[in-house]
Design a protein around this motif. Structure first.
Motif, PDB file in Angstrom:
ATOM      1  N   GLU A 142      51.805  28.777  57.311  1.00  0.00           N
ATOM      2  CA  GLU A 142      50.803  29.754  57.399  1.00  0.00           C
ATOM      3  C   GLU A 142      49.255  29.527  57.978  1.00  0.00           C
ATOM      4  O   GLU A 142      48.942  30.280  58.934  1.00  0.00           O
ATOM      5  CB  GLU A 142      50.350  29.974  55.886  1.00  0.00           C
ATOM      6  N   GLU A 143      49.160  28.032  58.148  1.00  0.00           N
ATOM      7  CA  GLU A 143      47.948  27.706  58.721  1.00  0.00           C
ATOM      8  C   GLU A 143      48.387  27.708  60.342  1.00  0.00           C
ATOM      9  O   GLU A 143      47.661  28.160  61.387  1.00  0.00           O
ATOM     10  CB  GLU A 143      47.541  26.201  58.366  1.00  0.00           C
ATOM     11  N   ALA A 144      49.578  27.298  60.901  1.00  0.00           N
ATOM     12  CA  ALA A 144      50.019  27.351  62.026  1.00  0.00           C
ATOM     13  C   ALA A 144      50.094  28.862  62.811  1.00  0.00           C
ATOM     14  O   ALA A 144      49.585  29.222  63.768  1.00  0.00           O
ATOM     15  CB  ALA A 144      51.249  26.801  62.279  1.00  0.00           C
ATOM     16  N   VAL A 145      50.611  29.753  61.756  1.00  0.00           N
ATOM     17  CA  VAL A 145      50.361  31.129  62.356  1.00  0.00           C
ATOM     18  C   VAL A 145      49.149  31.750  62.350  1.00  0.00           C
ATOM     19  O   VAL A 145      48.733  32.330  63.491  1.00  0.00           O
ATOM     20  CB  VAL A 145      51.407  31.999  61.364  1.00  0.00           C
ATOM     21  N   LEU A 172      48.733  22.469  67.332  1.00  0.00           N
ATOM     22  CA  LEU A 172      49.922  23.192  67.218  1.00  0.00           C
ATOM     23  C   LEU A 172      51.240  22.293  67.925  1.00  0.00           C
ATOM     24  O   LEU A 172      52.254  22.197  67.217  1.00  0.00           O
ATOM     25  CB  LEU A 172      50.017  24.461  67.862  1.00  0.00           C
ATOM     26  N   GLU A 173      50.743  21.669  68.788  1.00  0.00           N
ATOM     27  CA  GLU A 173      51.799  20.647  69.371  1.00  0.00           C
ATOM     28  C   GLU A 173      52.082  19.533  68.529  1.00  0.00           C
ATOM     29  O   GLU A 173      53.110  19.071  68.635  1.00  0.00           O
ATOM     30  CB  GLU A 173      51.337  20.353  70.812  1.00  0.00           C
ATOM     31  N   GLY A 174      50.909  19.148  67.882  1.00  0.00           N
ATOM     32  CA  GLY A 174      51.171  18.060  66.964  1.00  0.00           C
ATOM     33  C   GLY A 174      52.142  18.399  65.585  1.00  0.00           C
ATOM     34  O   GLY A 174      52.608  17.352  65.037  1.00  0.00           O
ATOM     35  N   GLY A 175      52.346  19.691  65.210  1.00  0.00           N
ATOM     36  CA  GLY A 175      53.354  20.087  64.415  1.00  0.00           C
ATOM     37  C   GLY A 175      52.779  19.724  62.791  1.00  0.00           C
ATOM     38  O   GLY A 175      53.849  19.656  61.886  1.00  0.00           O
TER      39      GLY A 175
END
Length: 87
Positions: free
Chosen positions: A42-45, A34-37
């Protein structure tokens, strides 16, 4: 044939079945990703949601361990039976 070199955790495994160490390792991986952005929103959520479940699981495991240690301390000398000879 599946990729046997992958270090990605098995996110299909239910959180409740994970050990503290497994859950923490997976959570650390999610945070790093997540920090990598990178990746889709949708995958992040979904990763964030899984991470929240993992965090709660780890907190519960730590709370259980703390309660066990507290019982040992309250039992008397603070030493678990069988460990007295180790010092």
């Amino acid at each position: 044939m599946p990729d046997m070199t992958s270090t990605k955790p098995d996110t299909a495994k239910p959180v409740a079945s994970l050990s503290f160490e497994e859950a923490l390792t997976e959570l650390e991986g999610i945070v790093k990703d997540l920090e990598g952005g990178k990746g889709k929103l949708e995958e992040a959520v979904a990763a964030y949601q899984r991470g929240a479940e993992l965090r709660r699981h780890c907190e519960a495991k730590l709370s259980d361990a703390e309660a066990k240690v507290q019982k040992i301390v309250e039992a008397g000398s603070g030493e678990a039976a069988g460990l007295r000879d180790m010092s």
